[in-house]
Structures are given as structure tokens and as C-alpha cells.
Design a protein around this motif. Structure first.
Motif, PDB file in Angstrom:
ATOM      1  N   THR A  21       0.726  -1.225  -0.025  1.00  0.00           N
ATOM      2  CA  THR A  21      -0.101   0.027   0.016  1.00  0.00           C
ATOM      3  C   THR A  21       0.940   1.139   0.222  1.00  0.00           C
ATOM      4  O   THR A  21       1.820   1.507   0.782  1.00  0.00           O
ATOM      5  CB  THR A  21      -1.103   0.030   1.655  1.00  0.00           C
ATOM      6  N   ASN A  22       0.475   2.179  -0.550  1.00  0.00           N
ATOM      7  CA  ASN A  22       1.668   3.670  -0.649  1.00  0.00           C
ATOM      8  C   ASN A  22       1.511   4.437   0.924  1.00  0.00           C
ATOM      9  O   ASN A  22       1.639   5.500   0.843  1.00  0.00           O
ATOM     10  CB  ASN A  22       0.744   4.388  -2.044  1.00  0.00           C
ATOM     11  N   ARG A  23       0.023   3.883   1.446  1.00  0.00           N
ATOM     12  CA  ARG A  23      -0.153   5.328   2.555  1.00  0.00           C
ATOM     13  C   ARG A  23       0.556   4.602   3.387  1.00  0.00           C
ATOM     14  O   ARG A  23       0.550   5.751   4.494  1.00  0.00           O
ATOM     15  CB  ARG A  23      -1.796   4.844   2.957  1.00  0.00           C
ATOM     16  N   VAL A  24       0.737   3.886   2.975  1.00  0.00           N
ATOM     17  CA  VAL A  24       1.895   2.950   5.441  1.00  0.00           C
ATOM     18  C   VAL A  24       3.208   4.029   3.770  1.00  0.00           C
ATOM     19  O   VAL A  24       4.293   3.499   4.159  1.00  0.00           O
ATOM     20  CB  VAL A  24       2.224   2.129   4.972  1.00  0.00           C
ATOM     21  N   ALA A  25       3.660   5.106   5.404  1.00  0.00           N
ATOM     22  CA  ALA A  25       5.074   5.552   5.641  1.00  0.00           C
ATOM     23  C   ALA A  25       6.259   5.267   5.807  1.00  0.00           C
ATOM     24  O   ALA A  25       5.990   4.052   6.724  1.00  0.00           O
ATOM     25  CB  ALA A  25       5.182   6.697   6.119  1.00  0.00           C
ATOM     26  N   LEU A  26       7.143   4.125   5.117  1.00  0.00           N
ATOM     27  CA  LEU A  26       8.147   4.031   5.297  1.00  0.00           C
ATOM     28  C   LEU A  26       8.667   4.204   7.320  1.00  0.00           C
ATOM     29  O   LEU A  26       9.039   2.615   8.115  1.00  0.00           O
ATOM     30  CB  LEU A  26       9.529   4.490   5.049  1.00  0.00           C
ATOM     31  N   GLU A  27       8.049   5.645   7.266  1.00  0.00           N
ATOM     32  CA  GLU A  27       8.377   5.836   9.509  1.00  0.00           C
ATOM     33  C   GLU A  27       7.679   4.850  10.113  1.00  0.00           C
ATOM     34  O   GLU A  27       7.839   4.950  11.153  1.00  0.00           O
ATOM     35  CB  GLU A  27       8.742   7.169   9.476  1.00  0.00           C
ATOM     36  N   SER A  28       6.810   3.940   9.636  1.00  0.00           N
ATOM     37  CA  SER A  28       5.560   3.692  10.274  1.00  0.00           C
ATOM     38  C   SER A  28       5.996   1.927   9.905  1.00  0.00           C
ATOM     39  O   SER A  28       5.510   1.698  10.836  1.00  0.00           O
ATOM     40  CB  SER A  28       4.610   3.956  10.651  1.00  0.00           C
ATOM     41  N   TYR A  29       6.671   1.703   9.433  1.00  0.00           N
ATOM     42  CA  TYR A  29       6.940   0.081   9.589  1.00  0.00           C
ATOM     43  C   TYR A  29       7.901  -0.036  10.844  1.00  0.00           C
ATOM     44  O   TYR A  29       8.621   0.340  11.554  1.00  0.00           O
ATOM     45  CB  TYR A  29       7.755  -0.545   8.258  1.00  0.00           C
ATOM     46  N   GLN A  30       7.439  -2.348  10.793  1.00  0.00           N
ATOM     47  CA  GLN A  30       8.228  -2.342  11.881  1.00  0.00           C
ATOM     48  C   GLN A  30       8.892  -2.094  12.295  1.00  0.00           C
ATOM     49  O   GLN A  30      10.048  -2.635  10.641  1.00  0.00           O
ATOM     50  CB  GLN A  30       7.424  -3.408  11.907  1.00  0.00           C
ATOM     51  N   CYS A  31      10.522  -2.789  12.641  1.00  0.00           N
ATOM     52  CA  CYS A  31      11.844  -2.471  13.443  1.00  0.00           C
ATOM     53  C   CYS A  31      12.192  -3.094  12.744  1.00  0.00           C
ATOM     54  O   CYS A  31      13.312  -2.991  11.366  1.00  0.00           O
ATOM     55  CB  CYS A  31      12.157  -1.929  14.460  1.00  0.00           C
ATOM     56  N   HIS A  32      11.662  -4.955  12.125  1.00  0.00           N
ATOM     57  CA  HIS A  32      12.203  -5.337  11.736  1.00  0.00           C
ATOM     58  C   HIS A  32      12.731  -5.731   9.935  1.00  0.00           C
ATOM     59  O   HIS A  32      13.158  -6.072   9.516  1.00  0.00           O
ATOM     60  CB  HIS A  32      12.210  -6.877  12.342  1.00  0.00           C
ATOM     61  N   VAL A  33      11.112  -4.824  10.129  1.00  0.00           N
ATOM     62  CA  VAL A  33      10.801  -5.134   8.817  1.00  0.00           C
ATOM     63  C   VAL A  33      12.121  -4.128   7.975  1.00  0.00           C
ATOM     64  O   VAL A  33      12.455  -3.807   6.933  1.00  0.00           O
ATOM     65  CB  VAL A  33       9.054  -4.413   8.739  1.00  0.00           C
ATOM     66  N   ARG A  34      11.191  -2.791   8.489  1.00  0.00           N
ATOM     67  CA  ARG A  34      12.503  -1.654   7.695  1.00  0.00           C
ATOM     68  C   ARG A  34      14.190  -2.114   7.908  1.00  0.00           C
ATOM     69  O   ARG A  34      14.790  -1.366   7.003  1.00  0.00           O
ATOM     70  CB  ARG A  34      13.171  -0.465   9.687  1.00  0.00           C
TER      71      ARG A  34
END
Ligand SMILES: [Zn+2]
Ligand SMILES: [Zn+2]
Length: 361
Positions: free
Chosen positions: A270-283
Motif C-alpha cells: 500500500t502506498n498509504r503507509v510511510a516507511l517511518e511507520s514500518y515495524q523495526c525488523h521490516v525496515r
């Protein structure tokens, strides 16, 4: 001088190394035997609301001036506690609301923090004489602690609540003895007892590259003189966002996962989720993938285009001010179909997995 001494509070802790403004303020309040809300209401009244905003990001000048005056901290010490120091370093246009590049979102709702924007390293908290929270733990680019070689955490392992040390003692009217800042405000679990997880390394070279980036940012945040190039960190952000998404004709993340042999890649669709709110291990995974591409960009981006994992026009799309070398790399190298020339100049070291990929345009 006499006036200065009158202004000093009985408790006048100074900010600790890399400490966040909110952490410093909560420690000062608790030191005076008050909840931070009571402390701020007493000092600033109801007109100046502090805790319904992200104060580390907003960092109003009057508050910094006041803390300086009453604690004897220097201008430099006070200003070093705010996320504003990343303006022009990690963030292009610093503003008070809305997403900011590489700054974790808190998603404030009244005094509650709904977002998991405050990360921590449980071992750092354990080793602190007095538990406190660091500025770098608010950065999306920081997903691991280099000192302890472990992943950061972003929630209480017992009740899943986001970290909100400013809410410690709320709802307990007679509270005067405060638990350390490492206490979960919701269930009282001590975050120092959380078990830190090791970092999963997908590719040593890419991981070393990422470690160097994080190490520079740690040094900068601690006030050391380090040059961080905004264009380079913006490119890294762009690349991380690209490997995190998947489209019809666009699966760069899966391509890198195949190249490094990762079997746990899941894109954010989804385009609506900013990288800055991904979970830590995913980032962390996406950043290692982006780092892998940037370790050898001419070869690896070219290879990705040939594998049809991405079209070259996507590589510069939405990038307002890319580094000159990158623009040149995309425009003059990858866009060209003169493959023999390209391959002569840059030995392409394809790993065996590349055999499974269609390498024709
Ligand atoms: Zn640590
Ligand atoms: Zn909890």
C-alpha cells in the motif's frame, strides 16, 4: 549571578548523552517528585500544552529557554535534545506536522501515542545508571544498536503498548516515587528485562555499509563533527521505499531477496503507509536490501533492470534532487542498451541465482 541562582531548580539534571527532550523533562519532573503533567501544569499552566504534541519534534524555543534557565544547561546542551538537529541532515524540509523523512511517527492522539515511534535498546537501558531515551531511537534509519549488536524494540514485549514514558504514574493520584523511565506505563513491565534479538544479516557487505551509515548518524546525534550528505541519505530512503513495495511491473525487493537468498521478504502493498511507520525488523530488512543495491549500484541496478525487476525510469521518479553520480548512473548507464559496453567496463558478478532470471530486455 544572584538572579541566576534564584532561578535554578532544586533538581537540575543536565541532558545525558544523546538524550531526547521528552526524556530529560520527565526525569526532571520525577526528580522533583511530580508527574510530568503536574510539573508542566504548575510551571506553564493549561495554556501551554506540551504533551498533546510530539515535543521532541516541536521543541518550542520557550521550553528550551526555560529548561536552560532552571537547570543551568548550556544552549548547546538544550538544543541537542531536539529532533530539529536533523533538519538539513536527514530531513529536507523540517516542519511541525506531517511525515518527515527518517523521523519515526508518533501519531499523537491527545496525550496517547498510538504509533510505535519510540524505539529502544533494552541492553542500553540496562547499562544506564539512570534509564533514559536517546534521539537516535526516534530515527527510522536506526533499527539496531551497534554497541550491543542487537535489534531495537518499539513496544512493550508483555502488553504490546507503545513506549510512553511521559504517562508513567498517570491515573495514580498519590504517586510520588517514580519507576524508572524504562517502565511500561501500561503494565509496569521493566523494558530493561526485555530480551534483545540479534540482527539478521542478509549480506555481509551490505550490512557493513549499513553499519557505517548508522555509526555516522550515532556520532552526529551525539554532537560529534561528522558530515552527513542529505542527498545520499535521501537516495537511501528512496531506494529503501522502492524495495519495500511491489507493483505489476516492479518487484525490486523480491529481486534483491532472490539475489541475497532471503526467504522471508514480504512487501508492503500500500502506498498509504510511510516507511517511518514500518515495524523495526521490516525496515531493517528493506534497508539491508537497499544497501545491497547501493554497494555496487552500477552493476546491481543495471542487473535489476535487465531482470525486469524495475524499469529504469522508476529509479529517478519522485527524486527531486538526487546525487549527481546517481543521476549519471541511471541516465547514462542503465538507460543505455549498449550492454556489451557496460559489461566490459563493469564485471558483473552474478550469483548462481541469476541463472533463473530472464536477463533479456
Ligand atoms: Zn544498546
Ligand atoms: Zn506493557
Amino acid at each position: 549571578m544572584a538572579r541566576f541562582h534564584q532561578d535554578l531548580w532544586p533538581i537540575r539534571y543536565k541532558p545525558l548523552e544523546d538524550e531526547l527532550l521528552s526524556s530529560w523533562l520527565v526525569r526532571l519532573a520525577h526528580g522533583h517528585g511530580l508527574k510530568v503533567q503536574s510539573f508542566c501544569n504548575m510551571l506553564y499552566g493549561n495554556k501551554r500544552q506540551i504533551w498533546n504534541r510530539d515535543i521532541d519534534r516541536l521543541a518550542p524555543q520557550w521550553l528550551l529557554d526555560d529548561l536552560k534557565l532552571h537547570t543551568g544547561a548550556t544552549q548547546m546542551q538544550a538544543e541537542q535534545t531536539t529532533l530539529r538537529i536533523f533538519d538539513g541532515v536527514l530531513v529536507k524540509h523540517y516542519r511541525e506536522a506531517g511525515p518527515l523523512q527518517w523521523i519515526q511517527l508518533m501519531q499523537m492522539y491527545h496525550r496517547k501515542r498510538e504509533g510505535y515511534g519510540q524505539q529502544f535498546c533494552p541492553i542500553c537501558l540496562q547499562e544506564d545508571k539512570v534509564s533514559y531515551f536517546r534521539k537516535t531511537w526516534r530515527l527510522a534509519i536506526k533499527t539496531m544498536c551497534l554497541k550491543h549488536n542487537c535489534m531495537l524494540m518499539d513496544r512493550c514485549p508483555q502488553c504490546d503498548s507503545a513506549v510512553s514514558y511521559h504517562r508513567i504514574g498517570m491515573g495514580q493520584p498519590n504517586h510520588v516515587e517514580f519507576d524508572p523511565l524504562s517502565t511500561c506505563h501500561e503494565c509496569s513491565f521493566d523494558l530493561r528485562a526485555a530480551s534483545a534479538k540479534p540482527v539478521k544479516v542478509y549480506n555481509e557487505e551490505a550490512f557493513d555499509w549499513l553499519r557505517r551509515v548508522v555509526s555516522d548518524i550515532d556520532d552526529f546525534s551525539a554532537g560529534k563533527s561528522v558530515k552527513i550528505d542529505l542527498k545520499e541519505v535521501s537516495l537511501f530512503h528512496h531506494m529503501t521505499a522502492m524495495v519495500s513495495k511491489e507493483r505489476n511491473r516492479y518487484h525490486l525487493g523480491q529481486h534483491v531477496a532472490d539475489m541475497v537468498g532471503a526467504d522471508d521478504y514480504v512487501p508492503i502493498n500500500t502506498n498509504r503507509v510511510a516507511l517511518e511507520s514500518y515495524q523495526c525488523h521490516v525496515r531493517n530488512q528493506y534497508m539491508q536490501f537497499a544497501a545491497w543495491l547501493l554497494v555496487d549500484p552500477q552493476v546491481r541496478l543495471h542487473q535489476a533492470c535487465r531482470a525486469r525487476a524495475i524499469r529504469h525510469n522508476f529509479l529517478l521518479r519522485d527524486m527531486k534532487d538526487p546525487p549527481a553520480w546517481y543521476e549519471d548512473c541511471v541516465n547514462n548507464r542503465i538507460a543505455t542498451r549498449a550492454r556489451p559496453f557496460f559489461e566490459r567496463r563493469h564485471k558483473i558478478n552474478l550469483d548462481s541465482r541469476a541463472d533463473e532470471i530472464d536477463l533479456t530486455y
